[in-house]
Design an enzyme around this catalytic site. Structure first.
Site, PDB file in Angstrom:
ATOM      1  CE1 TYR A 119      -4.315   1.311   0.471  1.00  0.00           C
ATOM      2  CE2 TYR A 119      -3.129   2.985   1.839  1.00  0.00           C
ATOM      3  CZ  TYR A 119      -4.415   2.508   1.187  1.00  0.00           C
ATOM      4  OH  TYR A 119      -5.531   3.326   1.045  1.00  0.00           O
ATOM      5  CB  SER A 146       0.802  -5.182   2.748  1.00  0.00           C
ATOM      6  OG  SER A 146      -0.122  -4.776   3.463  1.00  0.00           O
ATOM      7  CD  GLN A 147      -2.086  -1.832  -2.759  1.00  0.00           C
ATOM      8  OE1 GLN A 147      -2.779  -1.034  -2.687  1.00  0.00           O
ATOM      9  NE2 GLN A 147      -0.884  -1.364  -3.212  1.00  0.00           N
ATOM     10  CG  ASP A 169       0.024  -7.552  10.437  1.00  0.00           C
ATOM     11  OD1 ASP A 169      -0.338  -6.148  10.532  1.00  0.00           O
ATOM     12  OD2 ASP A 169       0.082  -8.022   9.391  1.00  0.00           O
TER      13      ASP A 169
END
Length: 340
Positions: A92, A186-187, A272
């Site tokens: 991101y 992640s993203q 997380d």
């Protein structure tokens, strides 16, 4: 750093009941057919990075609505036969960066495509990928951009870009189209899961601490952005929760992952606060193909870092075999891409 979510035992037992749109498959089928119909041909321009063991090309691929999506292609120097390939999607806020920055997979002997993420990152010498839609959310970030309709949502465009990027990789003469692995952190992990559900015939999928999974739960419990963008938006627009979560269900990677068939290697971090582990486990448990998992109990969103890259290198080598198969004497030069 304390646990941010459920315990590991609770996450392993978790089987969330997610709301899936009845027309999810039809929505994505129409979206991708429209993007392909827009036409366009991928372009590859050599770049001098100063590196001697990796050759790099500046990539432009027609993505959503045929709009240009930028990226890099790294190849092991001297490669002369179709290679196993890793297609990587980014975290991101990250753009593709500078051409010499991410060359791990090429150094391991694979073709490596890196997709820029529209509207994110910063301009490089080669430019980046703008998000051409005029829609904006009421809070900074991307999760609420176009959130009033799945047809307008930001990640509809991003996931389409990613599918088209994989299709361009399959048609490049440097790549063995049957040996493509998609990955991201992640993203990028969420995008890789979405692609796995939308593109048949992938060789493998490696989502790390994936974002965009069980999005409603993420909005309820995440202690740090980006999921907090949704909570901030709904704090301002108290009457729109139904619309928002209906729209986001069309881009929930945990739902799309159920359609995947390729082998996968997940990583999840139990501390997380960005992508709470229960949201990642939602995608892991729903994943439709063979799956393996590495859990980092005492890590946050950094996950396994270099230790997990080592796990991935071993996993990909076992999955794809030797990075450089026996050369086909009739193969075409690698720097002459075929049109998609």
């Amino acid at each position: 750093m304390p646990l941010t979510d459920l315990t590991l035992a609770e996450c392993l037992a978790l089987r969330p009941d997610l709301d899936e749109p009845a027309d999810l498959d039809a929505f994505w089928d129409q979206t991708l057919r429209t993007a392909r119909a827009a036409g366009g041909t991928p372009r590859f321009s050599p770049v001098d990075t100063g590196l001697t063991q990796v050759t790099t090309h500046d990539v432009t691929v027609p993505g959503f609505a045929g709009e240009p999506v930028r990226g890099w292609l790294h190849l092991p120097a001297g490669a002369d036969g179709p290679l196993g390939c890793v297609v990587e999607f980014l975290g991101y806020g990250r753009g593709r960066g500078l051409p010499h920055e991410q060359v791990l997979w090429a150094n391991a002997g694979y073709a490596h495509f890196i997709m820029d993420t529209r509207g994110q990152g910063w301009s490089t010498a080669g430019g980046d990928t703008p998000d051409t839609a005029a829609l904006n959310g009421a809070v900074p970030g991307f999760l609420t951009r176009g959130v009033d309709s799945p047809h307008d949502h930001y990640y509809r465009r991003v996931f389409t870009d990613a599918v088209r990027f994989v299709e361009a990789a399959r048609e490049h003469p440097a790549v063995d189209p049957d040996r493509i692995v998609v990955t991201g952190v992640s993203q990028g992990g969420g995008i890789s899961l979405a692609v796995a559900g939308l593109v048949p015939g992938l060789a493998g999928v490696m989502p790390d601490v994936p974002f965009l999974c069980d999005i409603r739960r993420g909005a309820l419990i995440a202690g740090a952005p980006p999921y907090t963008e949704i909570a901030e938006y709904l704090r301002l627009h108290r009457d729109r929760a139904g619309t928002v979560f209906t729209t986001l269900s069309y881009v929930d990677a945990a739902l799309l992952a159920a359609r995947a068939t390729a082998p996968s290697l997940f990583s999840i971090a139990m501390m997380d606060e960005v992508c709470p582990p229960s949201t990642c486990f939602a995608a892991y448990h729903r994943y439709g193909g063979p799956k393996d998992l590495r859990v980092y109990e005492f890590n946050g969103h950094e996950g396994g870092g270099g230790h997990h890259r080592r796990e991935q290198l071993a996993w990909v080598r076992e999955l794809l075999g030797s990075p450089r198969p026996q050369d086909d004497p009739g193969s075409s030069p690698l720097d002459t891409p075929r049109p998609v």
